[in-house]
Design an enzyme around this catalytic site. Structure first.
Site, short mmCIF file in Angstrom:
data_model
loop_
_atom_site.label_atom_id
_atom_site.label_comp_id
_atom_site.label_asym_id
_atom_site.label_seq_id
_atom_site.Cartn_x
_atom_site.Cartn_y
_atom_site.Cartn_z
N ARG A 102 37.43 -89.17 -44.36
CA ARG A 102 38.21 -87.96 -44.67
C ARG A 102 39.44 -87.75 -43.80
NH1 ARG A 102 33.01 -84.15 -44.95
NH2 ARG A 102 32.19 -84.78 -46.98
N CYS A 133 31.61 -79.90 -48.29
CA CYS A 133 31.27 -78.88 -49.31
C CYS A 133 31.75 -77.48 -48.94
CB CYS A 133 29.76 -78.88 -49.52
SG CYS A 133 28.82 -78.99 -47.99
N GLN A 160 24.63 -71.82 -45.35
CA GLN A 160 24.60 -73.03 -46.15
C GLN A 160 23.19 -73.43 -46.62
OE1 GLN A 160 28.26 -74.81 -43.52
NE2 GLN A 160 27.18 -76.29 -44.79
N SER A 163 20.14 -78.02 -49.64
CA SER A 163 20.43 -79.18 -50.50
C SER A 163 21.58 -80.00 -49.95
CB SER A 163 20.73 -78.74 -51.93
OG SER A 163 21.70 -77.71 -51.93
N GLY A 164 22.42 -79.39 -49.12
CA GLY A 164 23.52 -80.12 -48.48
C GLY A 164 23.02 -81.24 -47.59
N ARG A 239 22.76 -72.96 -41.26
CA ARG A 239 21.86 -73.38 -42.35
C ARG A 239 20.87 -72.23 -42.60
NH1 ARG A 239 23.16 -77.52 -45.32
NH2 ARG A 239 23.34 -78.92 -43.54
N HIS A 246 26.30 -72.58 -51.20
CA HIS A 246 26.72 -72.10 -49.88
C HIS A 246 27.46 -70.78 -50.06
CE1 HIS A 246 25.60 -75.93 -48.42
NE2 HIS A 246 26.79 -76.48 -48.22
N ASN A 319 27.02 -75.96 -53.80
CA ASN A 319 27.46 -77.01 -52.87
C ASN A 319 27.27 -78.41 -53.42
OD1 ASN A 319 24.64 -76.09 -52.48
ND2 ASN A 319 24.53 -77.80 -51.06
#
Ligand code: A2P
Length: 340
Positions: A102, A133, A160, A163-164, A239, A246, A319
């Site tokens: 990134r 995300c 958040q 599932s992330g 989290r 999210h 997310n």
């Protein structure tokens, strides 16, 4: 889409994001010629459904990418680091969902509602990065504000979903919750502390400056996507025991005079945004309402009475969909329509 049909490979097809990528490609009727489903050796031979067809999962190897036009990667950072350049060398374009590429200046980092023009830079390395995300949903909501009022500073706190972290984390929240309500012993495998009925101010690893990598992703990726290094950003990422979507509490300070009413007006028609802001009827964005959708839900827009030019917002998105799979498939659509 009446255009060329594409040979697709999906690396990480058996994961939480991979699952959703399959669904997104189906739902959006992506023009597919062929699809290859790739995962680790553990999953080789498993069958997954695509458009009613049963397709065997293959082990991801150096030879997986011959004849592929676009490879969608969501198989973790180290897999992307190793295999994305190999895939690109085989002649396909990689859209990578990990954080591996990134911040590489040669790799475009794209949110189609914000900087679709950056896709053109895929020619540098054959790789396009899909952002973090939490960052995706924040920039979808904030970019229209930035264009109109110029953002000076962002203060964000996130809530958040598990599932992330992937399928194992979804199972961990489920198992711990069930254990808790049955007064059984709690097992911890994925997170360092219990996630059920708890909040962990810890996403990804800690860095030397005391922030987590997730927090620094929000700082650095937001600047790269909005193409403005002058924006001040500070983040606290948390989290929470939610499965999907999210949520984010965001405070924005602008250079030009801003008001909640003007921002509400602006976001009513912003691309990818759904305004849900009617507190008198208890209407505001909720994780459970955003789950399964592709839009970024924005509400609780208020003037920050402690600042001259400031507003507060509550931003929620799925997310796994807009935060990962949908955004990657949108990039693939633009590639297919405009570049291939
Ligand atoms: P597998 O299911 O075979 O382990 P999640 O984010 O839900 O944990 O999913 C991660 C995805 O990445 C899965 O599809 C997983 O495949 C895949 N994956 C993990 N490690 C590798 C690897 N070394 N090579 C290929 N795929 C991998």
């Amino acid at each position: 889409m009446g255009q060329k049909k594409i040979n697709i490979a999906l690396a990480g097809a058996t994961g939480a994001v991979g699952d959703q990528m399959i669904t997104c490609l189906e739902e959006r009727e992506f023009p597919i010629k062929s699809i290859k489903l790739l995962a680790s050796r553990r999953s080789a031979g498993r069958k997954l459904n695509f458009n009613g067809q049963s397709i065997e999962v293959e082990e991801l190897t150096e030879n997986s990418f011959k004849g592929i036009d676009i490879a969608l990667f969501s198989a973790g950072g180290s897999t992307s680091k190793k295999f994305a350049p190999i895939a690109a060398k085989s002649g396909c374009i990689v859209i990578d969902n990990s954080s591996a590429w990134r911040m590489d200046p040669a790799v475009p980092l794209v949110v189609p509602e914000v900087n679709p023009q950056a896709i053109a830079d895929y020619t540098n390395k054959g790789i396009i990065a899909n952002p973090n995300c939490s960052t995706i949903q924040m920039v979808v909501a904030l970019f229209p504000i930035h264009k109109q009022f110029k953002i000076k500073r962002i203060v964000v706190s996130t809530y958040q979903a598990v599932s992330g972290t992937g399928k194992k984390a979804i199972a961990e929240l489920f198992d711990q919750t069930r254990a808790m309500i049955n007064f059984l012993d709690i097992k911890k495998n994925v997170y360092p502390h219990r996630i059920a009925f708890n909040c962990l101010p810890h996403i990804d690893q800690f860095e030397e400056n005391g922030y987590t990598k997730e927090e620094m992703k929000m700082v650095n990726e937001t600047r790269k996507i909005m193409e403005d290094d002058t924006i001040g950003i500070t983040a606290t990422t948390v989290r929470v025991p939610v499965f999907f979507s999210h949520s984010e509490a965001v405070n924005v300070e602008t250079v030009k005079p801003v008001s909640a009413a003007r921002v509400q007006d602006l976001l009513k028609n912003a691309p990818g945004v759904k305004l849900v802001d009617d507190p008198s009827n208890n209407l505001y964005p909720l994780a459970i309402d955003a789950a399964g959708h592709d839009l970024t839900f924005v509400g609780r827009i208020r003037d920050d009475e402690s600042l001259e030019n400031g507003i507060n917002l509550w931003i929620v998105a799925d997310n796994i969909r807009k935060g990962a799979a949908t955004n990657a498939v949108q990039i693939a659509e633009l590639l297919a329509q405009q570049y291939l």
